[in-house]
Design an enzyme around this catalytic site. Structure first.
Site, PDB file in Angstrom:
ATOM      1  N   GLN A 227      85.237  81.399 116.403  1.00 39.12           N
ATOM      2  CA  GLN A 227      86.063  80.415 114.812  1.00 39.12           C
ATOM      3  C   GLN A 227      86.795  80.741 114.516  1.00 39.12           C
ATOM      4  OE1 GLN A 227      83.521  79.245 113.230  1.00 39.12           O
ATOM      5  NE2 GLN A 227      82.121  78.478 114.688  1.00 39.12           N
TER       6      GLN A 227
ATOM      7  N   CYS B 199      80.157  73.136 109.977  1.00 37.99           N
ATOM      8  CA  CYS B 199      81.453  72.506 109.369  1.00 37.99           C
ATOM      9  C   CYS B 199      81.521  71.405 108.701  1.00 37.99           C
ATOM     10  CB  CYS B 199      82.714  73.132 110.110  1.00 37.99           C
ATOM     11  SG  CYS B 199      82.189  71.411 111.733  1.00 37.99           S
TER      12      CYS B 199
ATOM     13  N   CYS C 122      96.636  74.747 102.346  1.00 43.38           N
ATOM     14  CA  CYS C 122      95.451  75.451 101.545  1.00 43.38           C
ATOM     15  C   CYS C 122      95.654  74.681 100.519  1.00 43.38           C
ATOM     16  CB  CYS C 122      96.378  77.180 100.562  1.00 43.38           C
ATOM     17  SG  CYS C 122      96.282  78.025 102.252  1.00 43.38           S
TER      18      CYS C 122
ATOM     19  N   ASP D  77      77.024  66.188 127.843  1.00 44.53           N
ATOM     20  CA  ASP D  77      77.907  65.043 126.304  1.00 44.53           C
ATOM     21  C   ASP D  77      76.887  64.736 125.374  1.00 44.53           C
ATOM     22  OD1 ASP D  77      78.792  63.397 123.896  1.00 44.53           O
ATOM     23  OD2 ASP D  77      79.491  62.133 125.753  1.00 44.53           O
TER      24      ASP D  77
ATOM     25  N   CYS E 183     103.307  73.242 100.535  1.00 41.67           N
ATOM     26  CA  CYS E 183     102.364  73.717 102.130  1.00 41.67           C
ATOM     27  C   CYS E 183     100.941  73.378 102.097  1.00 41.67           C
ATOM     28  CB  CYS E 183     101.996  74.731 102.752  1.00 41.67           C
ATOM     29  SG  CYS E 183     100.905  75.200 104.247  1.00 41.67           S
TER      30      CYS E 183
ATOM     31  N   GLU F 239      77.101  72.604 126.268  1.00 38.90           N
ATOM     32  CA  GLU F 239      78.260  72.262 125.806  1.00 38.90           C
ATOM     33  C   GLU F 239      79.340  71.056 126.483  1.00 38.90           C
ATOM     34  OE1 GLU F 239      81.906  72.268 123.889  1.00 38.90           O
ATOM     35  OE2 GLU F 239      80.717  73.722 123.053  1.00 38.90           O
TER      36      GLU F 239
END
Length: 439
Positions: free
Chosen positions: A272, A396, A83, A349, A80, A322
């Site tokens: 999140q 991120c 992970c 934007d 998989c 946003e």
């Protein structure tokens, strides 16, 4: 490139861990990325991709194991792709992510935290994932539908799994039931994916279907929802086509107790992925940003108001911006529902020319940035930074954070005060981080 070159076996010493969690080796001067290998190990591996400047392979046998290696708890780990680090001790995963963050700061941004490396934020490592997209594939040879994440080595295929340890248990423990459900449907060959979205008290499944569903299939989905307590949504087209099948009067939401707010969201909205870490991340963001009663704060890439509304509880005024108009509308609805009157939201934007935006002309004391993986380099030069004394950057992607840190330091007179990782995605190589900048 011959098939023999691609499928040859090698022995290699692993000298590092790559940004995506693969072992790094050097063989005849060429870099080799080996899935399933850890730093310090000697492994036997098979090369399955051979490029001009690097090869890619996977472990066949660990000849000398790292003391940090553990047995992956999930029986599907090797196949998989959900992970990539279950074979590495949890504390070592955090250390590796912290190393990647600091290495990116130095290599890309040519900066380093001047005061401190923040202690990493962690939470429950299992059953944390409340947002996910599961692939679905009817396999005639097996006479059943496979439901799961993409395979690690062959991402064009859906991994044949029966459960998932990182998904919220109400879905992760029912992968085999979802497989049986889709297998029983008339539309089993025309359902390509199932979206998962969990709030605090309800969890939704969104079934993407390429053809209209039969009455029998609709009833099967309703009965599955009634039996499991899962909300069932249908998606016959684009994101705007998503609608509730059962029940029709329940909404998804999550609370932020520290700010006494509750945020409603739709199943395909960005939230999140890790509910526990989100609470810790908000707390650290407020600690670093330290909004005061007389201050004005700008929150860019604000989404549903995940940071905006908690900041509004402490600051005089908050402006959230946003790019997705639907999220802006729901952020405004969330502000009204929580009686937050000092938060204002705009749709823009942030990768484009912002000179015509009214909010750009306003003055702010502090700034919060929470951009997508591409970072905030397009908007930083356009921002009203003259009066902004403090910036908190939630990232991120360590590479784009490091690049933007260099811009803020060298071009706008800030210093990188502190930074650290937040383990938003345990057992994966994903690096979420936070950084504080001051004039």
């Amino acid at each position: 490139m011959t098939r023999r070159q691609r499928n040859r076996e090698i022995e290699a010493e692993i000298i590092d861990l790559s940004h995506d969690g693969r072992g790094v080796a050097k063989l005849d001067g060429k870099t080799v990325f080996i899935s399933g290998a850890l730093t310090g190990e000697r492994v036997r591996a098979r090369i399955h991709i051979s490029k001009k400047h690097f090869d890619e392979g996977h472990v066949l046998e660990v000849l000398d194991a790292s003391p940090l290696r553990v047995e992956p708890p999930c029986p599907h780990f090797e196949i998989c792709g959900g992970c990539s680090l279950q074979h590495l001790k949890a504390e070592a995963q955090i250390e590796a992510k912290q190393h990647i963050l600091l290495e990116n700061f130095e290599r890309i941004g040519h900066v380093r935290p001047q005061q401190t490396v923040l202690p990493p934020l962690t939470d429950q490592p299992w059953g944390y994932r409340r947002k996910a997209r599961l692939g679905v594939k009817w396999v005639a040879a097996k006479e059943r539908a496979i439901v799961g994440f993409r395979e690690a080595l062959k991402p064009m295929y859906v991994a044949d799994i029966h459960s998932c340890r990182v998904l919220v248990p109400q879905v992760g423990e029912r992968i085999h039931e979802l497989s049986a459900l889709v297998s029983s449907m008339d539309a089993r060959e025309r359902i390509p994916q199932i979206e998962v979205a969990a709030g605090d008290s309800a969890t939704a499944l969104v079934f993407r279907h390429l053809d209209p569903l039969s009455a029998a299939d609709t009833q099967r989905l309703i009965e599955f929802g009634q039996r499991t307590g899962l909300m069932i949504y249908l998606q016959p087209g684009g994101n705007d086509s998503v609608h509730a099948l059962w029940p029709t009067d329940v909404a998804l939401s999550f609370r932020i107790p520290a700010a006494d707010v509750e945020l409603a969201f739709r199943p395909l909205d960005f939230v999140q992925v890790n509910a526990g870490m989100n609470q810790r991340m908000i707390a650290r963001t407020l600690e670093l940003l330290d909004p005061q009663p007389g201050e004005r704060v700008l929150d860019l890439f604000c989404g549903l108001g995940n940071f905006t509304l908690p900041i509004a509880r402490r600051a005089a005024q908050v402006v959230g911006v946003e790019g997705e108009a639907g999220l802006v509308a729901r952020a405004r609805d969330n502000a009204r529902a929580n009686a937050v009157t000092n938060a204002e939201f705009f749709a823009a934007d942030l990768s484009q020319d912002l000179r015509g935006e009214a909010w750009v002309k306003q003055g702010f004391d502090k700034l919060l940035l929470d951009p997508p993986r591409t970072g905030a380099d397009a908007c930083i030069p356009q921002l009203p930074l003259d009066g902004v004394r403090r910036i908190v950057y939630v990232s991120c992607h360590p590479g784009s954070l490091a690049r933007d840190a260099g811009i803020l330091v060298r071009e706008h007179g800030y210093r990188l005060v502190s930074a650290g990782v937040m383990d938003m995605f345990p057992h994966t190589a994903h690096v979420e981080s936070i950084a504080l900048f001051e004039r």
